[in-house]
Design a protein around this motif. Sequence first.
Motif, PDB file in Angstrom:
ATOM      1  N   GLY A 154       0.807  -1.228   0.000  1.00  0.00           N
ATOM      2  CA  GLY A 154       0.000   0.000   0.000  1.00  0.00           C
ATOM      3  C   GLY A 154       0.835   1.270   0.000  1.00  0.00           C
ATOM      4  O   GLY A 154       0.298   2.362   0.206  1.00  0.00           O
ATOM      5  N   LEU A 155       2.134   1.151  -0.235  1.00  0.00           N
ATOM      6  CA  LEU A 155       3.016   2.328  -0.228  1.00  0.00           C
ATOM      7  C   LEU A 155       2.522   3.378  -1.229  1.00  0.00           C
ATOM      8  O   LEU A 155       2.281   3.066  -2.397  1.00  0.00           O
ATOM      9  N   ARG A 156       2.374   4.617  -0.772  1.00  0.00           N
ATOM     10  CA  ARG A 156       1.903   5.700  -1.642  1.00  0.00           C
ATOM     11  C   ARG A 156       2.695   6.972  -1.338  1.00  0.00           C
ATOM     12  O   ARG A 156       3.043   7.233  -0.195  1.00  0.00           O
ATOM     13  N   GLY A 157       2.921   7.751  -2.391  1.00  0.00           N
ATOM     14  CA  GLY A 157       3.605   9.030  -2.210  1.00  0.00           C
ATOM     15  C   GLY A 157       2.597  10.168  -2.220  1.00  0.00           C
ATOM     16  O   GLY A 157       1.772  10.261  -3.129  1.00  0.00           O
ATOM     17  N   LEU A 158       2.631  11.000  -1.182  1.00  0.00           N
ATOM     18  CA  LEU A 158       1.793  12.212  -1.177  1.00  0.00           C
ATOM     19  C   LEU A 158       2.632  13.371  -1.691  1.00  0.00           C
ATOM     20  O   LEU A 158       3.783  13.539  -1.276  1.00  0.00           O
ATOM     21  N   THR A 159       2.066  14.176  -2.566  1.00  0.00           N
ATOM     22  CA  THR A 159       2.792  15.346  -3.060  1.00  0.00           C
ATOM     23  C   THR A 159       2.712  16.488  -2.041  1.00  0.00           C
ATOM     24  O   THR A 159       1.900  16.458  -1.097  1.00  0.00           O
ATOM     25  N   ALA A 160       3.526  17.514  -2.286  1.00  0.00           N
ATOM     26  CA  ALA A 160       3.452  18.713  -1.441  1.00  0.00           C
ATOM     27  C   ALA A 160       2.044  19.311  -1.528  1.00  0.00           C
ATOM     28  O   ALA A 160       1.534  19.863  -0.548  1.00  0.00           O
ATOM     29  N   GLY A 161       1.403  19.174  -2.688  1.00  0.00           N
ATOM     30  CA  GLY A 161       0.043  19.708  -2.849  1.00  0.00           C
ATOM     31  C   GLY A 161      -0.936  19.019  -1.896  1.00  0.00           C
ATOM     32  O   GLY A 161      -1.783  19.674  -1.281  1.00  0.00           O
ATOM     33  N   SER A 162      -0.818  17.694  -1.762  1.00  0.00           N
ATOM     34  CA  SER A 162      -1.713  16.994  -0.822  1.00  0.00           C
ATOM     35  C   SER A 162      -1.358  17.336   0.617  1.00  0.00           C
ATOM     36  O   SER A 162      -2.242  17.492   1.471  1.00  0.00           O
ATOM     37  N   ALA A 163      -0.041  17.459   0.885  1.00  0.00           N
ATOM     38  CA  ALA A 163       0.372  17.855   2.245  1.00  0.00           C
ATOM     39  C   ALA A 163      -0.265  19.205   2.575  1.00  0.00           C
ATOM     40  O   ALA A 163      -0.772  19.419   3.691  1.00  0.00           O
ATOM     41  N   GLU A 164      -0.285  20.104   1.608  1.00  0.00           N
ATOM     42  CA  GLU A 164      -0.870  21.428   1.852  1.00  0.00           C
ATOM     43  C   GLU A 164      -2.382  21.324   2.093  1.00  0.00           C
ATOM     44  O   GLU A 164      -2.940  22.002   2.961  1.00  0.00           O
ATOM     45  N   THR A 165      -3.032  20.454   1.328  1.00  0.00           N
ATOM     46  CA  THR A 165      -4.474  20.250   1.530  1.00  0.00           C
ATOM     47  C   THR A 165      -4.743  19.753   2.954  1.00  0.00           C
ATOM     48  O   THR A 165      -5.632  20.263   3.650  1.00  0.00           O
ATOM     49  N   PHE A 166      -3.977  18.761   3.388  1.00  0.00           N
ATOM     50  CA  PHE A 166      -4.198  18.234   4.747  1.00  0.00           C
ATOM     51  C   PHE A 166      -3.860  19.291   5.799  1.00  0.00           C
ATOM     52  O   PHE A 166      -4.541  19.416   6.819  1.00  0.00           O
ATOM     53  N   TYR A 167      -2.830  20.060   5.543  1.00  0.00           N
ATOM     54  CA  TYR A 167      -2.461  21.142   6.457  1.00  0.00           C
ATOM     55  C   TYR A 167      -3.630  22.111   6.627  1.00  0.00           C
ATOM     56  O   TYR A 167      -3.962  22.548   7.738  1.00  0.00           O
ATOM     57  N   ARG A 168      -4.300  22.405   5.527  1.00  0.00           N
ATOM     58  CA  ARG A 168      -5.382  23.398   5.585  1.00  0.00           C
ATOM     59  C   ARG A 168      -6.603  22.884   6.340  1.00  0.00           C
ATOM     60  O   ARG A 168      -7.493  23.655   6.671  1.00  0.00           O
ATOM     61  N   ARG A 169      -6.656  21.590   6.569  1.00  0.00           N
ATOM     62  CA  ARG A 169      -7.759  21.052   7.369  1.00  0.00           C
ATOM     63  C   ARG A 169      -7.265  20.554   8.726  1.00  0.00           C
ATOM     64  O   ARG A 169      -7.969  19.794   9.403  1.00  0.00           O
ATOM     65  N   GLY A 170      -6.064  20.941   9.106  1.00  0.00           N
ATOM     66  CA  GLY A 170      -5.554  20.558  10.420  1.00  0.00           C
ATOM     67  C   GLY A 170      -5.220  19.081  10.531  1.00  0.00           C
ATOM     68  O   GLY A 170      -5.169  18.522  11.624  1.00  0.00           O
ATOM     69  N   LEU A 171      -4.993  18.428   9.383  1.00  0.00           N
ATOM     70  CA  LEU A 171      -4.760  16.977   9.392  1.00  0.00           C
ATOM     71  C   LEU A 171      -3.305  16.609   9.134  1.00  0.00           C
ATOM     72  O   LEU A 171      -2.944  15.436   9.198  1.00  0.00           O
ATOM     73  N   LEU A 172      -2.483  17.597   8.818  1.00  0.00           N
ATOM     74  CA  LEU A 172      -1.127  17.274   8.361  1.00  0.00           C
ATOM     75  C   LEU A 172      -0.306  16.588   9.457  1.00  0.00           C
ATOM     76  O   LEU A 172       0.375  15.592   9.200  1.00  0.00           O
ATOM     77  N   GLU A 173      -0.420  17.111  10.663  1.00  0.00           N
ATOM     78  CA  GLU A 173       0.408  16.547  11.733  1.00  0.00           C
ATOM     79  C   GLU A 173       0.042  15.080  11.977  1.00  0.00           C
ATOM     80  O   GLU A 173       0.920  14.224  12.070  1.00  0.00           O
ATOM     81  N   ALA A 174      -1.266  14.822  12.047  1.00  0.00           N
ATOM     82  CA  ALA A 174      -1.716  13.438  12.284  1.00  0.00           C
ATOM     83  C   ALA A 174      -1.282  12.539  11.127  1.00  0.00           C
ATOM     84  O   ALA A 174      -0.838  11.400  11.333  1.00  0.00           O
ATOM     85  N   MET A 175      -1.393  13.059   9.905  1.00  0.00           N
ATOM     86  CA  MET A 175      -1.052  12.247   8.726  1.00  0.00           C
ATOM     87  C   MET A 175       0.454  11.953   8.712  1.00  0.00           C
ATOM     88  O   MET A 175       0.872  10.818   8.451  1.00  0.00           O
ATOM     89  N   ALA A 176       1.254  12.990   9.005  1.00  0.00           N
ATOM     90  CA  ALA A 176       2.708  12.799   8.992  1.00  0.00           C
ATOM     91  C   ALA A 176       3.111  11.826  10.101  1.00  0.00           C
ATOM     92  O   ALA A 176       3.885  10.890   9.880  1.00  0.00           O
ATOM     93  N   LYS A 177       2.534  12.039  11.278  1.00  0.00           N
ATOM     94  CA  LYS A 177       2.897  11.177  12.425  1.00  0.00           C
ATOM     95  C   LYS A 177       2.532   9.718  12.140  1.00  0.00           C
ATOM     96  O   LYS A 177       3.345   8.811  12.327  1.00  0.00           O
ATOM     97  N   ALA A 178       1.312   9.500  11.650  1.00  0.00           N
ATOM     98  CA  ALA A 178       0.880   8.124  11.364  1.00  0.00           C
ATOM     99  C   ALA A 178       1.702   7.498  10.244  1.00  0.00           C
ATOM    100  O   ALA A 178       1.793   6.281  10.132  1.00  0.00           O
ATOM    101  N   SER A 179       2.307   8.354   9.404  1.00  0.00           N
ATOM    102  CA  SER A 179       3.137   7.843   8.297  1.00  0.00           C
ATOM    103  C   SER A 179       4.580   7.648   8.731  1.00  0.00           C
ATOM    104  O   SER A 179       5.437   7.287   7.919  1.00  0.00           O
ATOM    105  N   GLY A 180       4.867   7.947  10.010  1.00  0.00           N
ATOM    106  CA  GLY A 180       6.227   7.778  10.517  1.00  0.00           C
ATOM    107  C   GLY A 180       7.161   8.875  10.040  1.00  0.00           C
ATOM    108  O   GLY A 180       8.382   8.704  10.003  1.00  0.00           O
TER     109      GLY A 180
END
Length: 507
Positions: free
Chosen positions: A46-72
């Motif tokens: 299930g390995l997937r690459g998120l682009t900076a654009g998706s990171a920015e989208t998650f950041y704008r909804r307050g999800l980036l930290e949780a997403m980064a942390k869960a992704s190690g």
Amino acid sequence: MHDVVIAGAGPVGLFLAGELALTGSRVLVLERDQEPTSPLKALPLGLRGLTAGSAETFYRRGLLEAMAKASGVNAEKVGADPEAVEPPAPRDLSHFAGMALDATTIEAAALPFRLPSPAMEGFMTSLETVTTVLAEQAAALGVEIVRGAPVTAVSQDDEGVAATAGGQEYRARWLVGCDGGRSAVRELAGFDFVGTEPLFTGYVAKVTFTDPQQLPLGFNLTPNGMYLRTPFEGHLGMMDFDGGTFDRSQPLTRDHLQTVLRRVCGTDVTLDEVHFASSFTDRAMQAPTYRRGRVLLAGDAAHIHSPLGGQGLNLGIGDAMNLGWKLAATVHGHAPDGLLDSYTSERHPVGASVLDWSRAQVAAMKPGPNAPALRQLVRDLMSTPDGATHVYRTTSGLFHRYDLGHRHPLIGRAAPDFRFDDGTRLGDLMHRGQGVALDFSTDRALQGAAQGWEGRIRYASGPVRNDLGLAAVLIRPDGVVAWAGEHASDRDVFAKVAAQWFGAPEN
Ligand SMILES: Cc1cc2nc3c(=O)[nH]c(=O)nc-3n(C[C@H](O)[C@H](O)[C@H](O)COP(=O)(O)OP(=O)(O)OC[C@H]3O[C@@H](n4cnc5c(N)ncnc54)[C@H](O)[C@@H]3O)c2cc1C
């Protein structure tokens, strides 16, 4: 009755569900599979690459930290250094047909309107991680998810839609098919799906090798295709240019995978065991419209292409970010005319260009004498600042510009992460999915005008660290700049653009 039923609890369906629920819409997600996780979603398959654009989208909804942390991933690695230079140096990693992009060759100054932000680069994650974080967020916002409920029938009339799943009929005002590349909703609602047929069959597998030393790590192009070995033990990817003829309904046996691997890599490497495997192709298809009446499509349901360059998930998250607020405004009755249809007109061209980007990579990898010549040409271009900047602009997900009339060169682009002197950033103001009016004037010139859209537009004012020469900016809920004013006193222009995107004011 729900406002919106979403078919599919993949990353796109779950993110869209959260977007709608943020605005108070009643959302039901119907998911085919009983279990939320599977070996195909977990690492390594299930390995997937998120682009900076998706990171920015998650950041704008307050999800980036949780997403980064869960992704190690260390969230600081994703984010900006507080002392970062402006424009910030690109840090994303992309490749074209396996040829890595050298970030140091990119010309940051040629990338307009970027400011340092906590979402500076993409990162690796897994489908399981993304869907787990998004499912938690959706549930916290009140989204109902029914699992083990494949949608098998769809009908619609002027009032709403009906979706049948697991023998039960669910009615809603809108239905969105986020049910993947073989979307049942797409077919049941009568969407066309057009494009190009495949040249290869691809495989991902978790295997045990007898002699793994025969296969170097990384992306290996060969006269017969491509194979990939990642640092995850036994994780194998392959592209076999068989014209896409492999019958994908048949089980993937050890013998078949070994035959393909030996043909592709040109050695007698042996597979002891295949633990999990799946196949895909480079078939590149897209629905000509993403809306038929009260049924919409997003993510792989709307477009499919090869995973080369890791764009599909990112493209789908972009669809959901674009569609969510427009559908929510429609549900709540304040969408201006044509808002919902701007979903297709804005997102279809983005999808089409991703399909072409993936086709170009296939052409550069196809066995035969032409592809190496084409690759050399691309390699030469990518080693120039203009070429590298073009590839980064195309793949990072940060630089697409929607055609919104373009009175100012920032309009239609992703908003830079303006930072107020008190440390508040634009991203902090976007967590609730509203539009944002940023007023950099000292006399709060736009405050009165913005009040007409209270609840729909969040107003914030004050001096910012770098205003890019602007006095005020109106940002849509998806982070796209709707208006960039050099004079905050242009209240009439502001009000006209606000009405164009957010509907009539309250008073
Ligand atoms: C090997 C590989 C590597 C990839 N790497 C990357 C990458 O690095 N970066 C990237 O951006 N993209 C990548 N992709 C593409 C990415 O995985 C997809 O684009 C993404 O998962 C699409 O998300 P989705 O939510 O639209 O669809 P899906 O992830 O397919 O989710 C659809 C959901 O709908 C459900 N469903 C199906 N039928 C029904 C039905 N009838 N009723 C209800 N539910 C239904 C499914 O069970 C599933 O949960 C890769 C793909 C592959 C195959």
